[in-house]
Design a protein around this motif. Structure first.
Motif, PDB file in Angstrom:
ATOM      1  N   GLY A   1       0.799  -1.218   0.000  1.00  0.00           N
ATOM      2  CA  GLY A   1       0.000   0.000   0.000  1.00  0.00           C
ATOM      3  C   GLY A   1       0.828   1.263   0.000  1.00  0.00           C
ATOM      4  N   ARG A   2       2.094   1.138   0.373  1.00  0.00           N
ATOM      5  CA  ARG A   2       2.995   2.291   0.383  1.00  0.00           C
ATOM      6  C   ARG A   2       3.922   2.296  -0.830  1.00  0.00           C
ATOM      7  NH1 ARG A   2       5.027   2.537   6.722  1.00  0.00           N
ATOM      8  NH2 ARG A   2       2.949   2.531   7.692  1.00  0.00           N
ATOM      9  N   THR A   3       3.733   1.369  -1.718  1.00  0.00           N
ATOM     10  CA  THR A   3       4.599   1.245  -2.890  1.00  0.00           C
ATOM     11  C   THR A   3       3.910   1.826  -4.122  1.00  0.00           C
ATOM     12  OG1 THR A   3       5.532  -0.801  -1.975  1.00  0.00           O
ATOM     13  CG2 THR A   3       5.909  -0.366  -4.311  1.00  0.00           C
ATOM     14  N   LYS A   4       4.633   2.599  -4.892  1.00  0.00           N
ATOM     15  CA  LYS A   4       4.067   3.186  -6.100  1.00  0.00           C
ATOM     16  C   LYS A   4       3.800   2.104  -7.142  1.00  0.00           C
ATOM     17  CE  LYS A   4       6.388   7.663  -5.587  1.00  0.00           C
ATOM     18  NZ  LYS A   4       7.335   8.625  -6.212  1.00  0.00           N
ATOM     19  N   LYS A   5       2.682   2.227  -7.823  1.00  0.00           N
ATOM     20  CA  LYS A   5       2.330   1.255  -8.847  1.00  0.00           C
ATOM     21  C   LYS A   5       3.372   1.218  -9.958  1.00  0.00           C
ATOM     22  CE  LYS A   5      -1.354  -0.098 -12.040  1.00  0.00           C
ATOM     23  NZ  LYS A   5      -2.689   0.248 -12.595  1.00  0.00           N
ATOM     24  N   SER A   6       3.950   2.373 -10.291  1.00  0.00           N
ATOM     25  CA  SER A   6       4.957   2.431 -11.358  1.00  0.00           C
ATOM     26  C   SER A   6       6.199   1.625 -11.001  1.00  0.00           C
ATOM     27  CB  SER A   6       5.347   3.888 -11.629  1.00  0.00           C
ATOM     28  OG  SER A   6       5.881   4.502 -10.462  1.00  0.00           O
ATOM     29  N   ILE A   7       6.553   1.588  -9.706  1.00  0.00           N
ATOM     30  CA  ILE A   7       7.706   0.798  -9.258  1.00  0.00           C
ATOM     31  C   ILE A   7       7.410  -0.691  -9.387  1.00  0.00           C
ATOM     32  CG2 ILE A   7       9.108   0.172  -7.256  1.00  0.00           C
ATOM     33  CD1 ILE A   7       9.887   2.820  -8.492  1.00  0.00           C
ATOM     34  N   VAL A   8       6.184  -1.075  -9.022  1.00  0.00           N
ATOM     35  CA  VAL A   8       5.786  -2.479  -9.136  1.00  0.00           C
ATOM     36  C   VAL A   8       5.840  -2.924 -10.599  1.00  0.00           C
ATOM     37  CG1 VAL A   8       3.893  -4.127  -8.837  1.00  0.00           C
ATOM     38  CG2 VAL A   8       4.348  -2.410  -7.079  1.00  0.00           C
ATOM     39  N   THR A   9       5.305  -2.100 -11.485  1.00  0.00           N
ATOM     40  CA  THR A   9       5.215  -2.448 -12.900  1.00  0.00           C
ATOM     41  C   THR A   9       6.565  -2.438 -13.607  1.00  0.00           C
ATOM     42  OG1 THR A   9       2.989  -1.508 -12.977  1.00  0.00           O
ATOM     43  CG2 THR A   9       4.102  -1.871 -15.083  1.00  0.00           C
ATOM     44  N   LYS A  10       7.362  -1.411 -13.356  1.00  0.00           N
ATOM     45  CA  LYS A  10       8.604  -1.214 -14.110  1.00  0.00           C
ATOM     46  C   LYS A  10       9.843  -1.833 -13.472  1.00  0.00           C
ATOM     47  CE  LYS A  10       6.948   3.167 -16.078  1.00  0.00           C
ATOM     48  NZ  LYS A  10       7.210   4.628 -16.205  1.00  0.00           N
ATOM     49  N   VAL A  11       9.817  -2.001 -12.150  1.00  0.00           N
ATOM     50  CA  VAL A  11      11.009  -2.497 -11.456  1.00  0.00           C
ATOM     51  C   VAL A  11      10.824  -3.893 -10.885  1.00  0.00           C
ATOM     52  CG1 VAL A  11      12.654  -2.071  -9.588  1.00  0.00           C
ATOM     53  CG2 VAL A  11      11.705  -0.140 -10.882  1.00  0.00           C
ATOM     54  N   LEU A  12       9.766  -4.095 -10.091  1.00  0.00           N
ATOM     55  CA  LEU A  12       9.612  -5.346  -9.360  1.00  0.00           C
ATOM     56  C   LEU A  12       9.123  -6.513 -10.219  1.00  0.00           C
ATOM     57  CD1 LEU A  12       8.099  -3.970  -6.017  1.00  0.00           C
ATOM     58  CD2 LEU A  12      10.495  -4.322  -6.640  1.00  0.00           C
ATOM     59  N   ASN A  13       8.066  -6.302 -10.992  1.00  0.00           N
ATOM     60  CA  ASN A  13       7.532  -7.399 -11.811  1.00  0.00           C
ATOM     61  C   ASN A  13       8.559  -7.991 -12.781  1.00  0.00           C
ATOM     62  OD1 ASN A  13       5.032  -7.399 -10.584  1.00  0.00           O
ATOM     63  ND2 ASN A  13       4.057  -6.098 -12.114  1.00  0.00           N
ATOM     64  N   PRO A  14       9.447  -7.177 -13.364  1.00  0.00           N
ATOM     65  CA  PRO A  14      10.465  -7.750 -14.255  1.00  0.00           C
ATOM     66  C   PRO A  14      11.482  -8.655 -13.550  1.00  0.00           C
ATOM     67  CG  PRO A  14      10.092  -5.460 -14.817  1.00  0.00           C
ATOM     68  CD  PRO A  14       9.374  -5.712 -13.527  1.00  0.00           C
ATOM     69  N   PHE A  15      11.487  -8.670 -12.207  1.00  0.00           N
ATOM     70  CA  PHE A  15      12.372  -9.588 -11.478  1.00  0.00           C
ATOM     71  C   PHE A  15      12.068 -11.045 -11.819  1.00  0.00           C
ATOM     72  CE2 PHE A  15      13.082  -6.900  -7.334  1.00  0.00           C
ATOM     73  CZ  PHE A  15      13.754  -5.948  -8.077  1.00  0.00           C
TER      74      PHE A  15
END
Length: 257
Positions: free
Chosen positions: A186-200
């Motif tokens: 809930g404290r994480t930006k959606k753009s970080i999830v999409t562009k940084v984390l999911n590509p892991f």
């Protein structure tokens, strides 16, 4: 007459590679006994399907019924979302689940990402290193090393698995995971999830999947697909986590999907 679903498992259910597995061990080893190996395979299957039982029966850690459900839910859903109130032992469950998953699935790369990195580091330095290792001898013996430095927080297991804590920011670029846990999503930006984390996310690298028989097995390939879990404290309904993850998931559940 006993129903098909309740029949005692038969060694005939093993494929040709599993039937020959015992031959790879020394004659004086218990693993050279095909029946013994068969029983091990059955127990591994049972605990992978019921990870809460692994926690209670093998790791010997007592948990409450709601924690059993939480662990089972995290382990059986490709995209799980848990939104809970404060003091719901979320960090404890995350640590417990990560350790159990790492033990049951060799060569797992489990990433715990959070915008509040200091709090997430406590999952390793306090929950795993102190609390869980203090409760479970099996866990202590499974862990090769624990690094809780500020610049590197990770737990390495003898079976090749690793639990690593990273910031939910562009500083985490370059990491890889087979299981991604976004803590305090809930404290994480959606753009970080999409562009940084999911590509892991990558498939778990296991040697048996290189054999032609398993390489073309679509069921097993799907079972090895990476998993993402979102964990968060309660958020207002306008947050992206609610709109894009939690509500669509509940709608799919209501439709029986």
């Amino acid at each position: 007459m006993m129903s098909k679903s309740l029949r005692k498992p038969s060694i005939d259910c093993l494929d040709e590679h599993q039937l020959e597995l015992y031959q790879h061990f020394a004659p004086d080893s218990r693993l050279h006994n095909p029946t013994y190996v068969f029983h091990i395979l059955l127990w591994i299957t049972f605990f992978r399907r019921n990870i809460h039982r692994f926690v209670m029966d093998v790791m010997e850690i007592k948990i409450y019924p709601y924690q059993m459900y939480m662990l089972y839910f995290l382990n059986t859903k490709k995209n799980a979302c848990i939104i809970a109130a404060r003091s719901a032992a979320k960090s404890f469950c995350i640590a417990l689940f990560a350790c159990a998953r790492a033990m049951l699935y060799p060569n797992s790369l489990i990433i715990i990402a959070s915008s509040t990195l200091g709090q997430s580091r406590l999952i390793v330095s306090q929950k795993i290193k102190v609390e869980l290792c203090g409760k479970s001898k099996v866990l202590r013996e499974a862990i090769k090393s624990i690094d809780d430095r500020a610049d590197k927080t990770a737990v390495t297991f003898h079976n090749g698995s690793m639990i690593k804590v990273v910031p939910a920011s562009e500083n985490a670029l370059g990491n890889r995971s087979t299981f991604l846990i976004i803590e305090e999503a809930g404290r994480t930006k959606k753009s970080i999830v999409t562009k940084v984390l999911n590509p892991f996310q990558i498939n778990r690298q296991v040697e048996y999947m290189t054999l032609p028989y398993y390489e073309t097995n679509e069921y097993l390939r799907k079972r090895e697909e990476p998993i993402t879990s979102y964990i968060s404290s309660s958020q207002v309904r306008s947050h992206w986590l609610i709109k894009d993850i939690a509500l669509p998931y509940n709608q799919r559940m209501e439709q029986g999907q």
